[in-house]
Design a protein around this motif. Structure first.
Motif, PDB file in Angstrom:
ATOM      1  N   ILE A 230      -0.678   4.715  -1.700  1.00  0.00           N
ATOM      2  CA  ILE A 230      -1.097   5.797  -0.806  1.00  0.00           C
ATOM      3  C   ILE A 230      -0.315   7.073  -1.076  1.00  0.00           C
ATOM      4  CG2 ILE A 230      -1.074   6.573   1.597  1.00  0.00           C
ATOM      5  CD1 ILE A 230      -1.784   3.720   2.410  1.00  0.00           C
ATOM      6  N   TRP A 231       0.998   6.961  -1.222  1.00  0.00           N
ATOM      7  CA  TRP A 231       1.805   8.176  -1.282  1.00  0.00           C
ATOM      8  C   TRP A 231       2.058   8.668  -2.697  1.00  0.00           C
ATOM      9  CZ3 TRP A 231       2.259  10.908   2.954  1.00  0.00           C
ATOM     10  CH2 TRP A 231       2.094  10.246   4.182  1.00  0.00           C
TER      11      TRP A 231
ATOM     12  N   THR B 117       0.813  -1.223   0.000  1.00  0.00           N
ATOM     13  CA  THR B 117       0.000   0.000   0.000  1.00  0.00           C
ATOM     14  C   THR B 117       0.847   1.274   0.000  1.00  0.00           C
ATOM     15  OG1 THR B 117      -0.117  -0.095   2.406  1.00  0.00           O
ATOM     16  CG2 THR B 117      -1.950  -1.054   1.189  1.00  0.00           C
TER      17      THR B 117
ATOM     18  N   LYS C 240      -2.017   8.642  -4.202  1.00  0.00           N
ATOM     19  CA  LYS C 240      -2.919   9.323  -3.270  1.00  0.00           C
ATOM     20  C   LYS C 240      -4.234   8.591  -3.107  1.00  0.00           C
ATOM     21  CE  LYS C 240       0.000  12.828  -3.470  1.00  0.00           C
ATOM     22  NZ  LYS C 240       1.067  12.881  -2.482  1.00  0.00           N
ATOM     23  N   THR C 241      -4.169   7.267  -3.158  1.00  0.00           N
ATOM     24  CA  THR C 241      -5.370   6.483  -2.883  1.00  0.00           C
ATOM     25  C   THR C 241      -5.651   6.554  -1.386  1.00  0.00           C
ATOM     26  OG1 THR C 241      -4.443   4.963  -4.487  1.00  0.00           O
ATOM     27  CG2 THR C 241      -6.445   4.250  -3.371  1.00  0.00           C
TER      28      THR C 241
ATOM     29  N   ALA D 220      -6.832   1.535  -0.601  1.00  0.00           N
ATOM     30  CA  ALA D 220      -5.565   0.934  -1.003  1.00  0.00           C
ATOM     31  C   ALA D 220      -5.387  -0.426  -0.353  1.00  0.00           C
ATOM     32  CB  ALA D 220      -4.406   1.859  -0.628  1.00  0.00           C
ATOM     33  N   GLU D 221      -5.794  -0.526   0.929  1.00  0.00           N
ATOM     34  CA  GLU D 221      -5.624  -1.803   1.627  1.00  0.00           C
ATOM     35  C   GLU D 221      -6.542  -2.876   1.061  1.00  0.00           C
ATOM     36  OE1 GLU D 221      -5.946  -1.047   5.797  1.00  0.00           O
ATOM     37  OE2 GLU D 221      -3.840  -0.407   5.937  1.00  0.00           O
TER      38      GLU D 221
ATOM     39  N   LYS E 159      -6.311   5.364   2.297  1.00  0.00           N
ATOM     40  CA  LYS E 159      -5.652   4.203   2.895  1.00  0.00           C
ATOM     41  C   LYS E 159      -6.532   2.956   2.857  1.00  0.00           C
ATOM     42  CE  LYS E 159      -3.048   2.759   6.910  1.00  0.00           C
ATOM     43  NZ  LYS E 159      -2.913   2.825   8.342  1.00  0.00           N
TER      44      LYS E 159
END
Lengths: 424, 244
Positions: free
Chosen positions: B107-108, B103, B111-112, B117-118, B114
């Motif tokens: 995420i970074w 992830t 920019k999904t 993304a998980e 969290k």
């Protein structure tokens, strides 16, 4: 054939040898014990040097008699393997035991049994041979707070308690707040600390009387200098380490130049420069407090060392980590912050702890510019005409203090190492 | 005919005086599966590392999904985000759990949120059948599991192209199959893939075309069937006789 080496045991007669040998060793040790603790010497009939060496000789004979490779007795085997595997080591063992026995009584005598702690003047100590802890007691406040006015010591205490309380805030950050924990410790906490120290210890507002930094001192000053030193030299060192590995030539050579310059000059020179030379370059109406200048000098100086330690960690990481981060589309900063630095910093915890310990132990050097932390106060107390002759007590006190601080730091670094050990 | 998603024209690269890539011309169309093979030191790895610019080429042109790669390319990160890569040594991040490995970039970089993304990462981990290992650290997994985690990590960025740099070369024989199976599934799902490998069985099963490289040059490029049935070049024949 007759076995003429009577000192060499065999497995058949080992029991007898063990009894005789143990008795000889015990006699040797007991003799030294009596001489040292009770000043009794049963061997006066022996001539001088033999008298002196007798315990060592019978001890060696005794150890020789119990030296058998597999005796079947676990304790004896352990002794034989570790401290009695040849005559030389047996001799060293005995000498160390004897020296310990000889040193304990006088040390104990001096530090505790004969020592004085009562009274408030030097006269209390005149009667005794032992340590004069009265001296430490009388000067204790000076050693802790320097020349800070006695009535205001509560301000320092409060400031430190509040600072410690703020340090624990991180433990209570849960859930969403946890994302800001680094921000809190790296940026917010130093600012809070500065504000607290500025208003509470320095004073000058809220009805608190202003105390100039020249009066600060003692252990509290050690803490203040070390605290700001540690907190700021770390991020600065990190940036320098990254800078030195940068592919941009300007940044790279500035970093190299900085690191090599600061590593090349002695701390004492830097401190002198900061307090004597630096103000000359300032316009006459500008004023930076001496303590701030000194702390800044220490930060700049130690950052160079921290940078090289961190660079070591960066270089230990395999290139694959960079490749993987890049292939996922991370830019330079994201790669450093999320992938490279967490791993590199974990690797260099022992090195960082080393540098930090050195920093704490370097703080007494600030006495060269007239700031007296705990060792500085000691120098002052030592030369006070009313209290001449008690330097030893003072130095022992200071070494116990520093040892406690540094041991705590060292333990904490070991704890961190364990905490972040996830793999490999 | 669909547009080529990767175009390499006259690509040359040197390491110091040593020329690793000589006039490489290669076009890959969308959904094509290419296997690159050849003896070690022939420049296969360098070739695919040039495609996401982990290595820089000095001459020629590389166009990935309409963007040319050169020193002037801004946003190289954006192109890399669309090109997934799996490495020989897995290169998982050892300080993060498998799930966090998967992830981190979404995420970074993308920019999904969290949570999203998980969820997506767990689906990918299920695809490669290691969802039950999600909370473990890379060091606690076997080589085959680590490599499948690395594959899932790359897929979490939803790449258009997947590059494989000898994904099974560092694995024990019994673990190779589980990784190859995951790659076969991915191929069947229609991913564009360039695979550097010595696994000729895999090449026969999924590759549309096989590229044979030697001494920095593409010696032969042919449809998979033709490549194994009647290789044209002497060097290729020799290589195949040794490897099969």
């Amino acid at each position: 054939m007759i076995n003429i080496n009577i000192l060499k045991p065999t497995s058949s007669n080992f029991q007898t040898y063990l009894y005789i040998g143990s008795a000889l060793i015990f006699m040797g040790i007991f003799d030294v014990f009596l001489r040292s603790f009770f000043n009794i010497n049963y061997l006066t009939f022996l001539p001088g040097s033999l008298n002196f060496l007798f315990p060592l000789i019978i001890g060696l004979v005794g150890l020789q008699m119990i030296r058998l490779e597999y005796s079947g007795n676990r304790i004896v085997d352990k002794i034989n393997q570790n401290i009695n595997n040849n005559t030389f080591n047996a001799g060293l063992t005995l000498i160390i035991i004897f020296l310990t026995l000889l040193v304990i009584p006088p040390a104990l005598d001096w530090m505790i049994l004969e020592a004085t702690i009562s009274g408030d003047t030097k006269e209390a100590c005149v009667a005794t041979e032992g340590a004069c802890w009265t001296y430490i007691k009388v000067w204790f406040r000076r050693f802790m707070y320097g020349m800070y006015p006695n009535d205001f010591h509560w301000r320092i205490n409060t400031a430190f308690i509040v600072l410690i309380a703020f340090a624990f805030v991180g433990y209570f950050m849960k859930g969403k707040l946890k994302n800001y924990i680094t921000f809190y410790y790296a940026i917010l906490y130093p600012i809070i600390a500065f504000i607290i120290i500025n208003f509470l210890i320095s004073g000058g507002s809220f009805g608190l009387e202003w105390v100039e930094t020249n009066a600060w001192g003692g252990l509290s000053l050690t803490f203040i200098v070390s605290f700001f030193g540690l907190i700021f030299c770390f991020p600065l060192g990190m940036i320098l380490a990254l800078g030195r590995r940068s592919e941009l030539p300007i940044i790279k050579y500035i970093s190299i130049g900085y690191i090599e310059f600061w590593r090349g000059v002695p701390l004492i020179t830097v401190l002198f420069m900061s307090s004597v030379m630096f103000p000359m370059f300032l316009p006459s109406d500008a004023f930076v407090d001496k303590l701030i200048r000194v702390i800044a000098a220490i930060i700049l100086f130690e950052a160079a060392y921290v940078a090289e330690v961190i660079r070591g960690g960066l270089q230990a990481l395999p290139r694959g980590q960079y490749d993987a981060a890049k292939s996922l589309g991370m830019g330079y900063w994201k790669m450093q912050i999320f992938v490279i630095l967490p791993q590199a910093l974990k690797l260099v915890i022992p090195g960082i702890a080393n540098t930090f310990l050195a920093l704490v132990k370097d703080t007494p050097l600030i006495f060269v510019v007239g700031l007296s932390e705990v060792v500085g106060m000691l120098q002052m107390a030592k030369t006070n005409p009313k209290w001449l002759g008690y330097a030893m007590e003072g130095y022992i006190f200071a070494s116990i203090l520093f040892w406690a601080i540094c041991y705590a730091m060292s333990k904490y670094s070991q704890y961190l190492e364990l905490k972040y050990k996830t793999e490999r | 005919m669909s547009e080529s998603i990767i175009q390499m024209k006259e690509v040359n690269k040197w390491f110091g005086d040593f020329q690793v890539l000589k006039d490489i011309n290669l076009e890959v169309k969308e959904k094509q599966k290419i296997v690159v093979c050849g003896p070690s030191g022939s420049g296969k790895s360098t070739l695919i590392r040039c495609i996401n610019r982990l290595e820089e080429h000095q001459k020629g042109q590389i166009i990935v999904d309409g963007n040319e790669l050169s020193e002037k390319t801004k946003d190289i990160e954006k192109i890399r985000a669309e090109v997934g890569m799996v490495f020989q040594q897995f290169n998982l991040f050892p300080h993060l759990s498998i799930l966090d490995n998967c992830t981190l970039a979404p995420i970074w970089v993308k920019k999904t949120p969290k949570k999203k993304a998980e969820e997506f990462a767990m689906r990918q981990l299920e695809q490669v059948q290691i969802a039950d290992q999600a909370s473990k650290f890379p060091g606690q997994l076997s080589g085959g599991q680590q490599q499948r985690a690395a594959l899932a990590r790359a897929l979490c960025m939803e790449p258009k192209i997947m590059l494989f740099d000898e994904p099974t070369s560092a694995l024990d024989p019994e673990m190779i199959k589980e990784v190859l199976d995951a790659m076969v599934n991915l191929a069947k799902a229609g991913m564009t893939m360039i695979v550097v490998t010595h696994e000729m069985g895999f090449a026969k099963e999924v590759a549309d075309e096989v590229v044979f490289m030697d001494e920095g040059m593409i010696v032969e490029r042919a449809k998979t069937k033709d490549f194994f049935a009647n290789p044209k070049n002497e060097r290729t024949k020799l290589f195949l006789s040794q490897i099969l």
